[in-house]
Design an enzyme around this catalytic site. Structure first.
Site, PDB file in Angstrom:
ATOM      1  N   GLU A   1      -5.463 -51.420 105.906  1.00  0.00           N
ATOM      2  CA  GLU A   1      -6.411 -52.025 105.671  1.00  0.00           C
ATOM      3  C   GLU A   1      -7.839 -50.720 107.377  1.00  0.00           C
ATOM      4  OE1 GLU A   1      -5.252 -56.831 106.620  1.00  0.00           O
ATOM      5  OE2 GLU A   1      -4.390 -55.817 108.911  1.00  0.00           O
TER       6      GLU A   1
ATOM      7  N   GLU B   1       2.764 -65.296 106.497  1.00  0.00           N
ATOM      8  CA  GLU B   1       2.544 -63.675 106.017  1.00  0.00           C
ATOM      9  C   GLU B   1       3.322 -62.655 106.771  1.00  0.00           C
ATOM     10  OE1 GLU B   1      -1.288 -60.364 106.186  1.00  0.00           O
ATOM     11  OE2 GLU B   1      -1.224 -62.635 107.046  1.00  0.00           O
TER      12      GLU B   1
END
Length: 377
Positions: free
Chosen positions: A240, A157
């Site tokens: 986030e 990622e």
């Protein structure tokens, strides 16, 4: 994002994928459109598509508290973000928009997964709106895997942190700095227990930016966290949040993956961006004009052109000059008039339009000329 992120959401995502599949089948059977402007999503893994090419997902996996997003034709806004979680653990969620595949949910018409060696460029653009009184990061998620998988957790990622507020930090530890895409970044590297994470943190806030995703992918390859034989599976952008987050918004997002990598000079290999766009505006209450100049920075003439961009939510074109526009809202393509169809190397053409807007006025995040991302003047 913190170490327990993907382990926490894995089982929940399976249910979300089944729900998304059912909704998609229902839409096909009823003939419903998949572009749903100003749609509110509060379901844990609820999603919809915009512009017929991107998926917007609520993706609330780290808390049972309510989170809702309002989806527009060009992005989304978090309208409700209840609860909070400790800042030394995983965030509450990752509401986001993406091109590619995420837990079997693939965006319409995507050419991802795609082998890295086959990708000539992957231009993307983003425009964010931030708020105070919250703890969060605003970041891209770029997923790489040795296989062309469309489900589950990928091997590597890449995160690009445009902004972070509060005492939150990427997975792992700092490993230095790097210049990528013409910007300086703090680089973090680590593993969250499910996958490797390579993070690029902006030293100061970035509100909007156009860039090539492959610049960051090449960093992962050079650091041994991916190989050219691997696959790019999705390009995602969102937030986030750890605490609060209502009001955070993606105003506009674009992502294109140009295939044809290989030997330079191959007819099927798209070259680097060979255009530059200047977007000048005059803005008053509820209205604006835009003067757009397109410069051919390449070595070959352009004969007949189409400039694509996405108007931020709330903006509408009322009339245009020196070009024909395909739509008055959302995704727009401006096509040359008869008198300005050719752009010589180093040459420039201009067109303009007048429009209305509601809310805060922002400019489009990215422009592409005949499918190739342009630099901003």
């Amino acid at each position: 994002m913190q170490p327990s992120r993907h382990q926490v959401r894995r089982t929940r995502a399976l249910c979300g994928a089944l729900l998304t599949t059912f909704v998609a089948l229902a839409a096909l059977l009823t003939g419903a459109t998949t572009s749903q402007a100003d749609t509110t999503i509060c379901e844990e893994f609820g999603s919809t598509t915009i512009q017929g090419r991107y998926v917007v997902q609520n993706n609330r996996w780290g808390t049972s508290a309510t989170q809702c997003i309002s989806v527009t034709n060009s992005g989304f806004r978090i309208t409700q973000a209840d609860g909070s979680v400790p800042t030394n653990g995983a965030p509450k969620s990752y509401p986001s928009v993406f091109n590619g595949c995420h837990y079997t949910n693939c965006s319409p018409g995507t050419n991802l997964p795609a082998r890295l060696s086959s990708i000539a460029s992957a231009p993307s653009g983003i425009s964010y709106s931030y708020v105070s009184g919250a703890v969060y990061d605003a970041a891209y998620d770029i997923w790489l895997d040795p296989t062309p998988r469309t489900d589950g957790v990928n091997r590597t990622e890449i995160m690009i942190w445009f902004n972070r507020v509060g005492s939150v930090q990427p997975v792992g530890s700092p490993v230095g700095s790097a210049t990528v895409g013409g910007r300086q970044w703090q680089v973090w590297s680590g593993n969250n227990g499910g996958n490797d994470v390579l993070s690029f943190v902006a030293p100061s806030t970035i509100d909007s930016w156009n860039f090539d995703v492959m610049d960051f992918v090449r960093q992962a390859v050079s650091r041994g966290l991916a190989q050219n034989s691997w696959y790019l599976t999705s390009i995602q952008a969102g937030f986030e949040p750890w605490q609060n987050g209502a009001g955070l918004a993606v105003n506009s997002f674009s992502s294109t993956v140009n295939l044809g990598g290989g030997t330079p000079g191959d007819p099927g290999t798209p070259g680097p961006a060979a255009c530059k766009v200047a977007y000048g505006t005059s803005v008053w209450q509820d209205g604006f004009t835009a003067d757009v100049s397109v410069t051919n920075t390449g070595s070959s003439p352009v004969n007949g052109w189409n400039l694509a961009f996405t108007l931020p939510s709330g903006q509408r074109i009322t009339n245009a000059w020196n070009a024909t526009v395909s739509s008055s809202t959302g995704a727009v393509t401006a096509t040359n008039a008869a008198h300005n169809a050719s752009i010589a190397p180093g040459g420039q053409v201009s067109f303009g339009f007048q429009g209305t807007y509601s809310g805060s006025f922002v400019k489009p995040a990215v422009f592409s000329l005949d499918g190739t991302a342009c630099a901003s003047a």
